[in-house]
Design a protein around this motif. Sequence first.
Motif, PDB file in Angstrom:
ATOM      1  N   ALA A  85      58.203  42.142   4.777  1.00 48.58           N
ATOM      2  CA  ALA A  85      58.286  42.129   6.240  1.00 48.58           C
ATOM      3  C   ALA A  85      56.890  42.112   6.867  1.00 48.58           C
ATOM      4  CB  ALA A  85      59.071  43.351   6.724  1.00 48.58           C
ATOM      5  N   TYR A  86      55.961  42.819   6.251  1.00 49.82           N
ATOM      6  CA  TYR A  86      54.572  42.832   6.745  1.00 49.82           C
ATOM      7  C   TYR A  86      53.956  41.444   6.626  1.00 49.82           C
ATOM      8  CZ  TYR A  86      49.811  44.621   7.464  1.00 49.82           C
ATOM      9  OH  TYR A  86      48.548  44.866   7.950  1.00 49.82           O
ATOM     10  N   TYR A  87      54.175  40.780   5.481  1.00 48.89           N
ATOM     11  CA  TYR A  87      53.663  39.407   5.326  1.00 48.89           C
ATOM     12  C   TYR A  87      54.324  38.470   6.323  1.00 48.89           C
ATOM     13  CZ  TYR A  87      51.851  41.165   0.871  1.00 48.89           C
ATOM     14  OH  TYR A  87      51.181  41.870  -0.087  1.00 48.89           O
ATOM     15  N   ASP A  88      55.606  38.653   6.560  1.00 47.87           N
ATOM     16  CA  ASP A  88      56.298  37.833   7.560  1.00 47.87           C
ATOM     17  C   ASP A  88      55.761  38.103   8.963  1.00 47.87           C
ATOM     18  OD1 ASP A  88      57.887  36.512   5.742  1.00 47.87           O
ATOM     19  OD2 ASP A  88      59.590  37.889   5.948  1.00 47.87           O
ATOM     20  N   ALA A 101      56.171  31.889  -7.844  1.00 50.91           N
ATOM     21  CA  ALA A 101      54.789  32.249  -7.534  1.00 50.91           C
ATOM     22  C   ALA A 101      53.829  31.117  -7.908  1.00 50.91           C
ATOM     23  CB  ALA A 101      54.408  33.537  -8.256  1.00 50.91           C
ATOM     24  N   GLN A 102      54.024  30.510  -9.054  1.00 52.55           N
ATOM     25  CA  GLN A 102      53.163  29.396  -9.459  1.00 52.55           C
ATOM     26  C   GLN A 102      53.285  28.225  -8.491  1.00 52.55           C
ATOM     27  OE1 GLN A 102      54.695  28.868 -13.448  1.00 52.55           O
ATOM     28  NE2 GLN A 102      53.012  30.017 -14.382  1.00 52.55           N
ATOM     29  N   ALA A 103      54.523  27.895  -8.113  1.00 49.22           N
ATOM     30  CA  ALA A 103      54.723  26.792  -7.174  1.00 49.22           C
ATOM     31  C   ALA A 103      54.119  27.114  -5.813  1.00 49.22           C
ATOM     32  CB  ALA A 103      56.215  26.492  -7.045  1.00 49.22           C
ATOM     33  N   SER A 104      54.276  28.372  -5.366  1.00 48.97           N
ATOM     34  CA  SER A 104      53.727  28.757  -4.070  1.00 48.97           C
ATOM     35  C   SER A 104      52.206  28.697  -4.080  1.00 48.97           C
ATOM     36  CB  SER A 104      54.193  30.166  -3.700  1.00 48.97           C
ATOM     37  OG  SER A 104      55.602  30.209  -3.570  1.00 48.97           O
ATOM     38  N   TYR A 105      51.588  29.105  -5.184  1.00 46.64           N
ATOM     39  CA  TYR A 105      50.129  29.043  -5.268  1.00 46.64           C
ATOM     40  C   TYR A 105      49.647  27.593  -5.189  1.00 46.64           C
ATOM     41  CZ  TYR A 105      45.373  29.749  -6.898  1.00 46.64           C
ATOM     42  OH  TYR A 105      43.998  29.751  -6.999  1.00 46.64           O
ATOM     43  N   GLU A 106      50.293  26.716  -5.929  1.00 40.59           N
ATOM     44  CA  GLU A 106      49.917  25.301  -5.876  1.00 40.59           C
ATOM     45  C   GLU A 106      50.186  24.720  -4.487  1.00 40.59           C
ATOM     46  OE1 GLU A 106      52.164  23.535  -8.971  1.00 40.59           O
ATOM     47  OE2 GLU A 106      51.028  24.501 -10.596  1.00 40.59           O
ATOM     48  N   ARG A 107      51.245  25.183  -3.862  1.00 37.35           N
ATOM     49  CA  ARG A 107      51.563  24.701  -2.519  1.00 37.35           C
ATOM     50  C   ARG A 107      50.523  25.167  -1.510  1.00 37.35           C
ATOM     51  NH1 ARG A 107      55.421  26.625   1.483  1.00 37.35           N
ATOM     52  NH2 ARG A 107      56.018  24.881   2.837  1.00 37.35           N
ATOM     53  N   ASP A 157      52.417  32.914   3.019  1.00 35.21           N
ATOM     54  CA  ASP A 157      53.441  33.950   3.152  1.00 35.21           C
ATOM     55  C   ASP A 157      54.360  33.951   1.932  1.00 35.21           C
ATOM     56  OD1 ASP A 157      55.027  35.946   4.395  1.00 35.21           O
ATOM     57  OD2 ASP A 157      56.394  34.416   5.120  1.00 35.21           O
ATOM     58  N   ALA A 158      54.797  32.760   1.519  1.00 33.77           N
ATOM     59  CA  ALA A 158      55.712  32.661   0.375  1.00 33.77           C
ATOM     60  C   ALA A 158      55.039  33.130  -0.913  1.00 33.77           C
ATOM     61  CB  ALA A 158      56.193  31.217   0.220  1.00 33.77           C
ATOM     62  N   TYR A 159      53.762  32.837  -1.089  1.00 29.03           N
ATOM     63  CA  TYR A 159      53.056  33.247  -2.312  1.00 29.03           C
ATOM     64  C   TYR A 159      52.947  34.771  -2.383  1.00 29.03           C
ATOM     65  CZ  TYR A 159      49.347  33.723  -5.789  1.00 29.03           C
ATOM     66  OH  TYR A 159      48.609  34.083  -6.890  1.00 29.03           O
ATOM     67  N   ASN A 160      52.547  35.402  -1.275  1.00 30.85           N
ATOM     68  CA  ASN A 160      52.418  36.858  -1.282  1.00 30.85           C
ATOM     69  C   ASN A 160      53.771  37.532  -1.466  1.00 30.85           C
ATOM     70  OD1 ASN A 160      49.484  37.915  -0.415  1.00 30.85           O
ATOM     71  ND2 ASN A 160      49.854  35.937   0.548  1.00 30.85           N
TER      72      ASN A 160
END
Length: 506
Positions: free
Chosen positions: A201-204, A422-428, A479-482
Amino acid sequence: MRLTVLSVLLACSVTTAAAQIDTNRPVRRLSLAECIQMALQNNVDLEIRRYDPQIAEYELRAAYGVYDPAFSFSGQHSRDEAGSRLLGGGFSIPGSITEADRFSLGLGPGLTPWGMTYDLQGSVADSYGRSFSVDTNGFLVPLPFENSSGSAQISLTQPLLRNFWIDGPRLAIRVAKNRLQYSELALKLQVMQTITRLEQAYYDLIFARQSVEVQRMAVELAEQLVEENRKRVEVGALAPLDAKQAESQAATSRADLIAALSQLAVQENVVKQLITSNYAEWANMGLEPTGTLTAPRREFDLQESWRKGLTLRPEILQAKLDVERAGIQLKYDRNQVWPQVDLFATYGYNGSGAEFSGSLYEIERRDRPFYSFGGRVSIPLSNVSARNAVESSKATLQQAVLNVKRWERDIMRAIDDDVKQAQASYERVAATRAAREYAEEALAAEQKKLEQGKSTTFLVLQMQRDLTAARAQEIQALDAYNKALSQLSLDEGTTLERLGIDFRVE
């Protein structure tokens, strides 16, 4: 003219909304660590769950109460008057009067942790009174009397088969210990889940605030183009119809800003719900996160993550406790199939005398012992109830074992998904950052071409929309990665360890 009026109204509404959110209410700046601390202290769900270990502890202590013996004491006085006796010649003898005092005390029946029952008993009674007789001369003679008796004894019963290895009280105690551990794991799970929800929620919330900034920049770009086009129309360098396109884009950007401000307010409420038990106190307060969305590189080890999840996750530890409880129940039910074979014995001392003191003295001297011992056997002929209870417990145990396997499967699958996410989010993150930079450069180039008369307003507007979308996608990827890292930590069971939180139930 209608489009111009609409643009003015939207601009006014955006200004009013922004003023209400940003200036007309107090703003509390909070770091993630501060939010976590407040949640641990004030979250209502955690407060509710904290009572579970206390309740389980009280139930365990109550289960031990079966070993508390009962102390008893009683005293009694009685009086008995017999009727007179009629002799020959019309002569009568008065009836006798008997009074008695009796006192008894006991400790038990009690139970030991190995199934033996014991009972300590002591009693003393004193009888006194008078009767009448006739002597040889025919005279009435009173005959007073008094005597006392007493005993002290202990009785023991020891089961040899059924209720020897385990009985009902020991079953209840072992299950209560098991449930105490289960409740502590449930509390730990609630803490981990609450912290994870708060982190996400904090990241959002950071994402929502940055989305507002992205939309504000979009409004500024659109309004800047509207102003530049107005000047071009005045000097005849641009057709009025082309200017309307920029005004329409500006109005759309203002509407998007209103939606972003509304989403920010909603996300603030999500965080408030997690960190406070007094929502009214925070209702009119804005939240400004001091943290930022970053993308620290992390090396993922799927095998190590699986190992952590299968050894640390509270859910699988709870499932194993369910297996243990089913095993305890099966052990008890198997014991109940055996015949009831008991040894029993009683040992004590008698005492008697003219008064209480005489009886107590003889008991103290232990001159008149008594004892008895023996055994009893009780064999159910069909034992249908006990045998079917065993079969039921076996099935329950197998079901609990399969539940552990199911948790192992689900945990491994969840961690695998988290790592991939997480890997996909980092690359994104890297891809969207590059896309945003390219969109900034493309917009700057197209604006220069527009100034030189080599482009159109439509193309510039398209570039502005592309830049706004690229900025939104970049912060969404961060946001998605965190959030993916937070979820992976929860599924590994390492949330508390990662944040340095020492979990203890006291």
